[in-house]
Design a protein around this motif. Structure first.
Motif, mmCIF file in Angstrom:
data_model
loop_
_atom_site.group_PDB
_atom_site.id
_atom_site.type_symbol
_atom_site.label_atom_id
_atom_site.label_comp_id
_atom_site.label_asym_id
_atom_site.label_seq_id
_atom_site.Cartn_x
_atom_site.Cartn_y
_atom_site.Cartn_z
ATOM 1 N N ALA A 196 -1.845 9.523 -14.700
ATOM 2 C CA ALA A 196 -1.361 8.152 -14.603
ATOM 3 C C ALA A 196 -1.562 7.637 -13.184
ATOM 4 O O ALA A 196 -1.591 8.416 -12.239
ATOM 5 C CB ALA A 196 0.125 8.120 -14.956
ATOM 6 N N ILE A 197 -1.716 6.316 -13.052
ATOM 7 C CA ILE A 197 -1.728 5.757 -11.707
ATOM 8 C C ILE A 197 -0.797 4.548 -11.644
ATOM 9 O O ILE A 197 -0.460 3.925 -12.656
ATOM 10 C CB ILE A 197 -3.135 5.337 -11.213
ATOM 11 C CG1 ILE A 197 -3.641 4.105 -11.939
ATOM 12 C CG2 ILE A 197 -4.110 6.454 -11.292
ATOM 13 C CD1 ILE A 197 -4.818 3.489 -11.202
ATOM 14 N N ALA A 198 -0.364 4.243 -10.426
ATOM 15 C CA ALA A 198 0.442 3.053 -10.189
ATOM 16 C C ALA A 198 0.001 2.440 -8.878
ATOM 17 O O ALA A 198 -0.457 3.145 -7.972
ATOM 18 C CB ALA A 198 1.921 3.411 -10.137
ATOM 19 N N ASN A 199 0.093 1.146 -8.811
ATOM 20 C CA ASN A 199 -0.245 0.428 -7.585
ATOM 21 C C ASN A 199 1.047 -0.194 -7.063
ATOM 22 O O ASN A 199 1.744 -0.885 -7.799
ATOM 23 C CB ASN A 199 -1.275 -0.665 -7.923
ATOM 24 C CG ASN A 199 -1.883 -1.308 -6.681
ATOM 25 O OD1 ASN A 199 -1.821 -0.745 -5.588
ATOM 26 N ND2 ASN A 199 -2.455 -2.481 -6.850
ATOM 27 N N VAL A 200 1.379 0.095 -5.806
ATOM 28 C CA VAL A 200 2.584 -0.496 -5.218
ATOM 29 C C VAL A 200 2.133 -1.454 -4.123
ATOM 30 O O VAL A 200 1.493 -1.050 -3.164
ATOM 31 C CB VAL A 200 3.503 0.588 -4.612
ATOM 32 C CG1 VAL A 200 4.701 -0.058 -3.931
ATOM 33 C CG2 VAL A 200 3.957 1.558 -5.686
ATOM 34 N N TRP B 273 8.466 7.081 4.449
ATOM 35 C CA TRP B 273 9.392 7.617 3.442
ATOM 36 C C TRP B 273 8.647 8.491 2.425
ATOM 37 O O TRP B 273 9.080 9.575 2.091
ATOM 38 C CB TRP B 273 10.119 6.469 2.738
ATOM 39 C CG TRP B 273 11.073 6.966 1.694
ATOM 40 C CD1 TRP B 273 12.352 7.406 1.870
ATOM 41 C CD2 TRP B 273 10.796 7.100 0.286
ATOM 42 N NE1 TRP B 273 12.886 7.801 0.680
ATOM 43 C CE2 TRP B 273 11.968 7.629 -0.311
ATOM 44 C CE3 TRP B 273 9.688 6.826 -0.507
ATOM 45 C CZ2 TRP B 273 12.049 7.882 -1.678
ATOM 46 C CZ3 TRP B 273 9.769 7.089 -1.866
ATOM 47 C CH2 TRP B 273 10.949 7.603 -2.437
ATOM 48 N N PHE B 274 7.469 8.009 1.974
ATOM 49 C CA PHE B 274 6.673 8.804 1.031
ATOM 50 C C PHE B 274 6.288 10.148 1.649
ATOM 51 O O PHE B 274 6.302 11.178 0.992
ATOM 52 C CB PHE B 274 5.392 8.053 0.629
ATOM 53 C CG PHE B 274 5.562 7.099 -0.521
ATOM 54 C CD1 PHE B 274 6.087 7.531 -1.732
ATOM 55 C CD2 PHE B 274 5.149 5.770 -0.415
ATOM 56 C CE1 PHE B 274 6.223 6.662 -2.805
ATOM 57 C CE2 PHE B 274 5.284 4.892 -1.478
ATOM 58 C CZ PHE B 274 5.815 5.334 -2.670
ATOM 59 N N GLU B 275 5.943 10.133 2.941
ATOM 60 C CA GLU B 275 5.556 11.365 3.622
ATOM 61 C C GLU B 275 6.704 12.357 3.656
ATOM 62 O O GLU B 275 6.531 13.546 3.474
ATOM 63 C CB GLU B 275 5.135 11.046 5.061
ATOM 64 C CG GLU B 275 3.644 11.076 5.267
ATOM 65 C CD GLU B 275 3.262 10.498 6.621
ATOM 66 O OE1 GLU B 275 3.944 10.832 7.622
ATOM 67 O OE2 GLU B 275 2.314 9.704 6.668
ATOM 68 N N ASN C 288 6.965 8.197 -12.305
ATOM 69 C CA ASN C 288 7.977 7.158 -12.481
ATOM 70 C C ASN C 288 9.281 7.499 -11.743
ATOM 71 O O ASN C 288 9.950 6.615 -11.229
ATOM 72 C CB ASN C 288 8.235 6.910 -13.965
ATOM 73 C CG ASN C 288 7.236 5.922 -14.551
ATOM 74 O OD1 ASN C 288 6.164 5.728 -13.972
ATOM 75 N ND2 ASN C 288 7.567 5.286 -15.653
ATOM 76 N N ALA C 289 9.615 8.796 -11.681
ATOM 77 C CA ALA C 289 10.819 9.203 -10.957
ATOM 78 C C ALA C 289 10.661 8.865 -9.473
ATOM 79 O O ALA C 289 11.587 8.349 -8.828
ATOM 80 C CB ALA C 289 11.072 10.689 -11.143
ATOM 81 N N LEU C 290 9.470 9.135 -8.938
ATOM 82 C CA LEU C 290 9.241 8.825 -7.526
ATOM 83 C C LEU C 290 9.289 7.312 -7.280
ATOM 84 O O LEU C 290 9.862 6.845 -6.295
ATOM 85 C CB LEU C 290 7.889 9.394 -7.073
ATOM 86 C CG LEU C 290 7.546 9.154 -5.591
ATOM 87 C CD1 LEU C 290 8.523 9.893 -4.689
ATOM 88 C CD2 LEU C 290 6.117 9.592 -5.281
ATOM 89 N N LEU C 291 8.714 6.540 -8.210
ATOM 90 C CA LEU C 291 8.725 5.083 -8.057
ATOM 91 C C LEU C 291 10.161 4.552 -8.089
ATOM 92 O O LEU C 291 10.530 3.644 -7.343
ATOM 93 C CB LEU C 291 7.901 4.423 -9.166
ATOM 94 C CG LEU C 291 6.380 4.595 -9.034
ATOM 95 C CD1 LEU C 291 5.683 4.159 -10.310
ATOM 96 C CD2 LEU C 291 5.853 3.788 -7.841
ATOM 97 N N ARG C 292 10.964 5.146 -8.946
ATOM 98 C CA ARG C 292 12.353 4.727 -9.040
ATOM 99 C C ARG C 292 13.086 5.010 -7.725
ATOM 100 O O ARG C 292 13.820 4.165 -7.209
ATOM 101 C CB ARG C 292 13.022 5.483 -10.193
ATOM 102 C CG ARG C 292 13.999 4.673 -10.994
ATOM 103 C CD ARG C 292 14.425 5.427 -12.241
ATOM 104 N NE ARG C 292 13.297 5.652 -13.159
ATOM 105 C CZ ARG C 292 12.826 4.735 -13.966
ATOM 106 N NH1 ARG C 292 13.379 3.577 -14.024
ATOM 107 N NH2 ARG C 292 11.793 4.962 -14.736
ATOM 108 N N ALA C 293 12.836 6.199 -7.184
ATOM 109 C CA ALA C 293 13.455 6.560 -5.909
ATOM 110 C C ALA C 293 12.982 5.608 -4.815
ATOM 111 O O ALA C 293 13.765 5.193 -3.946
ATOM 112 C CB ALA C 293 13.099 8.003 -5.555
ATOM 113 N N MET C 294 11.699 5.233 -4.880
ATOM 114 C CA MET C 294 11.172 4.310 -3.878
ATOM 115 C C MET C 294 11.851 2.943 -3.974
ATOM 116 O O MET C 294 12.184 2.335 -2.956
ATOM 117 C CB MET C 294 9.662 4.157 -4.064
ATOM 118 C CG MET C 294 9.031 3.236 -3.049
ATOM 119 S SD MET C 294 7.596 2.387 -3.708
ATOM 120 C CE MET C 294 8.359 1.269 -4.856
#
Ligand SMILES: [Zn+2]
Ligand SMILES: [Zn+2]
Length: 818
Positions: free
Chosen positions: A723-727, A747-749, A788-794
């Motif tokens: 899957a991919i996502a663009n932020v 933060w991602f790092e 999706n879990a990471l995106l939610r945390a972001m």
């Protein structure tokens, strides 16, 4: 009755809000209620009823109460509520905004507030634009800037509704209140009046002979009108870069007259074709119908991919299957990319289903849309056809959803919620035990991969109807053409010769140039700079007939430059060719030919579109030039030559879907040739003649292309391999966009996220768009759950850092990375 109810509101917050239920009211889950929210009243969907006292509140603290229950029965049934929650979860969208998208009922209760700029407002805007006007003022610079944005926005249009105005200017209501008090802007409640009226103001040219005595602005208006046959909507004239007062002056002088005309969306004027069922179904067609019918009869979820070459009669298969479903007393939904652009499909639907079909298209007003929605819900229309949002049609006993041209990017909504209607269709079918059919001549990589993995049953229509051959495709290498002729050619010698031949034989020609306007670039030969849109980092396009420069991304309009804006040099050149210039060129090459053009500049409504197609059908045109509009499923039997002037520009774009999209467009447009008795031919002019997308399209080799492209996707970990996502992080202020994306990058790092690659922050390919500076991250992962879990945390992190939710766009399964 429970004490509390949780309400999903259409606000950019990932939560529902708890309200107290007054004893006399009985809200139902899935029904709408009116509630107070901040300073407004809003309607929302009840998602839960309970007796739990909201966290952090005691019984003593007063919890706000529902104002009114709007529906006596739910507007979203259990299935649709569940589907909405799935969308919110999968696409990380606020659930209230998802429900709003699912329900086309805004016209029923929403108060529509509109704003107009006043004469005082124009004066204030004028003064603000002059230097040294920063006279003593109690207002802060931010406030002044905010007011300026509002005036600037309103000066460009007749009126603006509050959501649009505030969305575009990001100005709080208090600023608008202040401006109303100062009489710079006028506010009006247009709730009821708006949809009932549907009137357009039209300017009519009475006298074109006085043009010599006019000033430049006046002349621009008169010439534009004259060029458009003497009448144009006032709205269109406003798009020209002349002061609003000019039109008024010309009206007073009796040169132009204004009238009100009802805006009508009449039923299709397309001439009825032979009945869709008049011919004998081919063997593969019959097999497809019986396979789909068997899946429907099983009354459980089933997915089928209908892969049929262009001209193989997919639409007839759809209609037959839908008719069977209707005869069983069940319901069917047909999704199409853009029904306004495929009038033939609408005509067929009416012919087969009469009153039992509801067609949801973009020409409907909000009120008409709501009316159709109620008709469907009452069971009066059990067959529904429409674009993207028709996937939410409230039919009962859904048996079949068909997604035509499932690869089309218009199924993806490019605003919150960023759902993909094809994928939602599959999920809805799963949840309700229905059958979903994805149809295409050029299936998306994802769908074909799923079929190969046996997630969908693959049904093939390998031949054209009546065994007509696929057209022969000849590639013309435009670099070689340049070397041999010593100059840049728009139409190669080969294509010119083929066109001439067809014209002599009284056969028809279609030419695709996927770029509208006259010239896409204005270049200064002195300093090398191009004319850029002030709001976007893109070139403005010259539109000759309408005397203007236009940005194709934000719609900004400017005058045609006489000098370079950067250095003042007069050596400005108009470079490149758009469809408008191509039409002109063809007129000079083939003066006898009758030529029509189809693009967003010539097509203002469905009628223009049908008019051009009818003209071609009836032989009143020899040649049709246009953008990808002409490539969509039209069935014109007289076309024996298709010329592709430029369709491979996309191959130069930094987007992993560029090859797929080019292959699909080339295949689609090639499919327009030879649909009648005479065989067709395609001349494909390209600068990328060795590219596999071009080569496979020329050989009609879908599987070859698919295998090759799949390798590339696997290497790069692109879908369908993960899957991919663009932020996207955006702000009108460059430093904000930079700071925010920098903070999120760190933060991602810092965050441990195994199995997810995060690329960025990097400047987005279009670094500035509609005044926003743009940075982005791309996330790739084999595990959608982890991503999706990471995106939610972001998103939680951005909220904690007070980065506005509206400035952080999360796009799951993006179709564009621009
Ligand atoms: Zn210059
Ligand atoms: Zn722009």
């Amino acid at each position: 009755m429970p004490l509390f109810c949780d309400v999903a509101l259409a606000v950019p917050l990932d939560m529902a809000f708890t309200y107290a239920v007054p004893p006399e009211m009985e809200p139902l889950i899935g029904a709408r209620v009116l509630v107070p929210f901040r300073q407004h009243r809003m309607s929302g969907i009840v998602v839960d009823l309970h007796d739990r006292v909201p966290q952090g509140k005691t019984k003593d603290v007063k919890i706000k109460r529902i104002i009114e229950v709007l529906d006596a029965s739910p507007v979203l049934d259990d299935h649709l509520l569940k589907l909405g929650r799935w969308i919110a979860n999968y696409y990380l969208a606020p659930v209230g905004e998802v429900f709003r998208t699912m329900l086309p009922l805004s016209a029923e209760f929403k108060r529509a507030i509109s704003y107009r700029i006043t004469d005082q407002g124009h004066m204030a805007l004028h003064l603000a634009g002059m230097s040294g006007s920063s006279v003593r003022s109690k207002r802060t610079p931010e406030q002044q800037l905010a007011e300026f944005r509002v005036l600037d926005y309103l000066a460009e249009r007749d009126e603006a509704l509050e959501p649009g105005l505030r969305g575009a200017t990001r100005v709080p209501r208090s600023v608008l209140d202040g401006m109303v008090r100062k009489k710079w802007i006028a506010r009006e409640d247009v709730s009821a009046a708006r949809d009932a009226a549907r009137i357009v103001k039209v300017a009519i040219l009475l006298d074109a002979t006085a043009a010599k005595k006019l000033n430049e602005n006046q002349r621009t208006l008169v010439e534009t009108l004259a060029a458009s046959g003497g009448r144009l909507p006032v709205e269109t004239l406003r798009g020209l870069d002349v002061p609003r007062t000019t039109l008024g002056t010309l009206v007073r002088r009796g040169l132009i007259e204004l009238t009100d005309e009802p805006l009508e969306f009449t039923a299709s004027k397309l001439k009825p074709r032979r009945s869709p069922f008049e011919f004998e179904f081919s063997k593969p067609q019959k097999e497809a119908i019986s396979k789909i019918g068997a899946a429907v009869a099983a009354r459980k979820f089933g997915g089928l991919l209908l892969h049929g070459v262009t001209g193989s009669g997919k639409t007839a298969v759809y209609l037959a299957c839908m008719r069977d479903v209707l005869e069983q007393g069940r319901s069917a939904i047909l999704l199409v990319p853009e029904i306004g652009l495929t009038p033939a499909v609408a005509a067929d639907l009416y012919q087969v289903f009469g009153d039992e079909v509801a067609i949801l298209h973009s020409g409907l007003s909000n009120a008409e849309r709501a009316e159709q929605w109620h008709r469907i819900r009452r069971g009066e229309a059990r067959v529904v056809a429409g674009t993207r949002s028709a996937v939410f049609a409230p039919v009962s006993d859904l048996a079949l959803i068909i997604v035509d041209e499932e690869q089309d990017s218009s199924y993806k909504q490019e605003e919150t919620p960023r759902y993909h209607a094809r994928d939602v269709a599959v999920m809805r079918a799963k949840m309700t035990g229905a059958v979903v059919v994805l149809g295409s001549a050029t299936p998306s990589l994802e769908s074909y991969y799923n079929a190969k993995k046996n997630k969908y049953a693959l049904v093939e229509l390998p031949d054209r109807v009546e065994k007509r051959p696929l057209p022969e495709v000849e590639i013309v290498d435009m670099r070689q053409e340049f070397q041999e002729t010593g100059q840049e050619q728009v139409i190669s010698r080969k294509l010119a010769e083929e066109i001439r031949e067809r014209l002599e034989k009284k056969e028809q020609v279609m030419l695709l140039l996927n770029r509208r306007g006259y010239s896409p670039v204005v270049l200064c030969r002195a300093c090398g700079k191009t004319l850029q849109c002030p709001n976007c980092a893109v070139s403005m396009t010259h539109h000759k007939r309408e005397h203007k420069m236009e940005c194709h991304y934000c719609g900004h309009i400017a005058r045609i430059p006489e000098k370079c804006a950067h250095c003042g040099s007069e050596y400005v050149y108009f470079v490149g060719t758009g469809s408008e210039k191509l039409e002109e060129l063809l007129h000079s090459m083939f003066p006898q030919a009758r030529i029509g053009r189809l693009d967003r500049d010539t097509v203002r409504g469905r009628e223009d579109f049908e008019h051009a197609l009818n003209a071609l059908n009836e032989g009143a045109l020899d040649m049709l030039v246009g953008t990808q509009m002409i490539a969509k499923g039209h069935d014109i039997h007289g076309v024996t030559l298709v010329g592709v002037i430029g369709a491979d520009m996309a191959l130069g774009l930094p987007d992993f879907r560029a090859a797929e999209r080019t292959f699909q467009l080339l295949t689609q447009v090639a499919g327009r040739a030879g649909r009648g008795q005479s065989p067709g031919k395609v001349i494909l002019q390209t600068y990328f003649q060795d590219h596999y997308a071009v080569q496979f399209a020329a050989r009609h080799d879908f599987t070859g292309f698919y295998e090759k492209e799949l390798q590339f996707r696997a290497w790069m970990h692109y879908p369908p391999y993960g899957a991919i996502a663009n932020v996207l992080i955006r702000s009108e202020k460059l430093d904000e966009a930079l700071t925010w994306s920098g903070e999120l990058g760190r933060w991602f790092e810092k965050t441990r996220h195994e199995g997810i690659r995060v690329l960025g922050p990097a400047a987005a390919p279009i670094t500035r768009l509609k005044r926003d500076y743009r940075y982005h991250f791309i996330l790739k992962s084999p595990s959608r759950e982890k991503m999706n879990a990471l995106l939610r945390a972001m998103l939680a992190e951005t909220a904690a850092r007070k980065i506005p939710r509206t400035q952080v766009i999360v796009d799951v399964d993006p179709v564009w990375l621009m």
